[in-house]
Design an enzyme around this catalytic site. Structure first.
Site, PDB file in Angstrom:
ATOM      1  N   ASN A  23      15.993   9.891 -26.364  1.00  0.00           N
ATOM      2  CA  ASN A  23      16.310   9.274 -25.069  1.00  0.00           C
ATOM      3  C   ASN A  23      15.165   9.347 -24.080  1.00  0.00           C
ATOM      4  OD1 ASN A  23      18.743   8.657 -26.135  1.00  0.00           O
ATOM      5  ND2 ASN A  23      19.955  10.045 -24.865  1.00  0.00           N
ATOM      6  N   ARG A  91      21.394  -0.851 -27.572  1.00  0.00           N
ATOM      7  CA  ARG A  91      21.724  -1.023 -26.165  1.00  0.00           C
ATOM      8  C   ARG A  91      20.560  -0.613 -25.254  1.00  0.00           C
ATOM      9  NH1 ARG A  91      23.346   1.235 -22.078  1.00  0.00           N
ATOM     10  NH2 ARG A  91      24.578   0.056 -20.595  1.00  0.00           N
ATOM     11  N   CYS A 115      30.228  -1.058 -26.655  1.00  0.00           N
ATOM     12  CA  CYS A 115      30.108  -0.323 -27.904  1.00  0.00           C
ATOM     13  C   CYS A 115      31.287   0.620 -27.992  1.00  0.00           C
ATOM     14  CB  CYS A 115      28.774   0.402 -27.999  1.00  0.00           C
ATOM     15  SG  CYS A 115      28.615   1.717 -26.821  1.00  0.00           S
ATOM     16  N   PRO A 121      28.750  -1.222 -18.924  1.00  0.00           N
ATOM     17  CA  PRO A 121      28.156  -2.289 -18.116  1.00  0.00           C
ATOM     18  C   PRO A 121      26.735  -1.928 -17.672  1.00  0.00           C
ATOM     19  CG  PRO A 121      29.643  -0.974 -16.787  1.00  0.00           C
ATOM     20  CD  PRO A 121      29.727  -0.427 -18.186  1.00  0.00           C
ATOM     21  N   ASP A 123      25.765  -3.289 -14.536  1.00  0.00           N
ATOM     22  CA  ASP A 123      25.817  -3.830 -13.184  1.00  0.00           C
ATOM     23  C   ASP A 123      24.914  -3.076 -12.204  1.00  0.00           C
ATOM     24  OD1 ASP A 123      27.806  -1.815 -13.839  1.00  0.00           O
ATOM     25  OD2 ASP A 123      28.433  -1.949 -11.748  1.00  0.00           O
ATOM     26  N   LEU A 124      24.811  -1.763 -12.374  1.00  0.00           N
ATOM     27  CA  LEU A 124      23.996  -0.986 -11.424  1.00  0.00           C
ATOM     28  C   LEU A 124      22.508  -1.320 -11.582  1.00  0.00           C
ATOM     29  CD1 LEU A 124      25.891   2.405 -11.894  1.00  0.00           C
ATOM     30  CD2 LEU A 124      26.060   0.878  -9.912  1.00  0.00           C
TER      31      LEU A 124
END
Ligand code: UD1
Length: 419
Positions: A23, A91, A115, A121, A123-124
């Site tokens: 990550n 993603r 998933c 989402p 959106d942020l």
């Protein structure tokens, strides 16, 4: 599709070294798009998600070289459109949006689908890009970002479920080349965000406050190449610690940063697991019996949602009644149905699971549904009576570098069958 057969009952013993953080590596690889100069990244784990990201960089026009954990990227000329076929596989591909917008003021990337761990989402991220001056259009399944110029502003990035990790990275990567000062309020404080900020600072960005919920970015005109070593993977380390707590005699993990694992270490101590913590290693010894726990997942420094499934596996054979409440991804409980097939006693009520410890799990054919859920099944299988067949292990290869090889080195009996 590969599958794994885990023969339960062996006790883990020995030493194991953790890989670089997936990550952390993914957004840092995306950050190479911000400069024309060469970038060198060390300790990049050999995982399918990393392979996808390198393919995306390559398709965008970067020259990519890779040899034994070292990746060199040079993004001299860039395309700003990422092809659907490759982007849809991961993603985290969304984290190319920020750097493309920052450098080229344009990006077209497929909108990731949901998933199994939830709706997920973005959106942020998109709201943040808009506030920096971009127009955002979602058309034909693609996100189109376009800006004549980007300007600094104050962006409140905290959503209904808390801060967003990749969202914070994305906005940082767009804002480093914006005019003026950007303040991110409600920023994620995860170590991977701090690692990315360190890279951006090495590239010449002016960033203050990473690791806190308020990050201040003063835009610069140009960024440079860098050399960076990825931090150790705290989720891989957490997974091995839980494996050792469940099925270990004495296991030492090397190349870990204990401060990144504080919430888990605290939980393991509460469960009665003896731990010896040094600067870069942790030794865990067997405890005759573990105590039941009540856990809530939270953003860092709280207990990581990415370790929830693995801890659920441990609690299946921990005597007493344990509870797990998932605050970050309230639907992230796909692994429970598979654990029940192995004999676990679990009740799920909304985002809260109650686990009543049983003496023994039994091996069964099970299906991996996502990355961390698959790791949980491997751990449960180590404690089960008889063989467990885990199907769809490609999920596990997305995020664990040779988990079967590393566990086998500690004494586990895991066979990988290629089909
Ligand atoms: C990252 C990690 C993932 C980890 C997660 C939470 C990577 C590649 N993945 O994912 O392993 O489980 O952090 O620690 O680093 N949300 C919104 N709108 C948004 C963005 C997020 O509502 O625009 C919600 C999510 O649905 C979720 C919560 O916010 O409920 C946290 O998600 P986020 O931190 O964004 O997860 P990722 O960064 O995608």
């Amino acid at each position: 599709m590969d599958k794994m057969i885990v023969h339960g009952g062996s006790l883990l013993q020995g030493e194991v070294t953790m890989s670089g953080s997936k990550n952390s590596a993914l957004p840092i690889l995306a950050a190479t798009l911000l400069t024309r100069e060469p970038c060198i990244i060390e300790h990049v784990p050999d995982l399918s998600d990393i392979h996808y990201m390198l393919t995306i960089l390559n398709m965008l026009g970067s020259e990519v070289e890779r040899a034994s954990g070292i990746v060199k990227v040079r993004a001299t000329h860039l395309r700003t459109e990422a092809p659907y076929d490759i982007v849809r596989k991961m993603r985290a591909s969304v984290c190319i949006l920020g750097p493309l917008l920052g450098r080229e003021h344009a990006a077209t990337v497929s909108l990731p689908g949901g998933c199994v761990i939830g709706d997920r989402p973005i959106d942020l991220h998109l709201r943040g890009f808009e506030e920096l001056g971009a127009t955002v259009q979602v058309k034909g399944g693609d996100i189109h970002l376009l800006a004549s110029h980007l300007h600094g502003t104050t962006i409140h990035l905290r959503g209904k479920y808390g801060p967003t990790v990749l969202g914070t990275g994305n906005i940082m990567m767009a804002a480093v080349l914006a005019e003026g000062t950007t303040v991110i309020e409600g920023a994620a404080t995860e170590p991977e965000v701090t690692d990315l900020a360190e890279v951006l600072i090495k590239m010449g960005a002016r960033i203050h406050g990473s690791g806190t919920s308020r990050i201040i970015i003063e835009g610069v005109r140009e960024l440079h190449g860098f050399r960076h070593t990825i931090i150790p993977d705290r989720i891989e380390a957490g997974t091995f610690l839980i494996a050792a707590a469940m099925a270990g005699k004495k296991v030492t993990l090397h190349r870990v940063i204990p401060q990144h694992l504080e919430a888990l270490l605290h939980v393991l101590e509460e469960a009665g697991v003896p731990l010896k913590i040094k600067k870069e290693s942790i030794t865990i010894t067997a405890s005759p019996s573990l105590k039941a726990l009540s856990i809530e997942t939270l953003p860092f420094p709280g207990f990581a949602t990415d370790l929830q499934a693995q801890l659920s596996a441990m609690l299946c054979t921990t005597q007493g009644v344990s509870t797990i409440t998932e605050h970050v991804f309230p639907q992230r409980f796909m692994h429970l149905a598979e654990l029940k097939r192995m004999g676990a006693n679990i009740e799920l009520d909304g985002a809260r699971a109650t686990i009543i410890g049983v003496d023994q799990l039994s091996g069964a054919p099970v299906m991996a549904s996502d990355l961390r859920a698959s790791a949980a099944l491997v751990l449960a299988a180590l404690r089960a009576d008889g063989p467990t067949e885990i199907n769809r292990v490609y999920h596990i290869d997305r995020g664990y570098e040779g988990i079967d090889r590393k566990l086998n080195k500690l004494g586990a009996k895991i066979q990988r069958i290629q089909e």
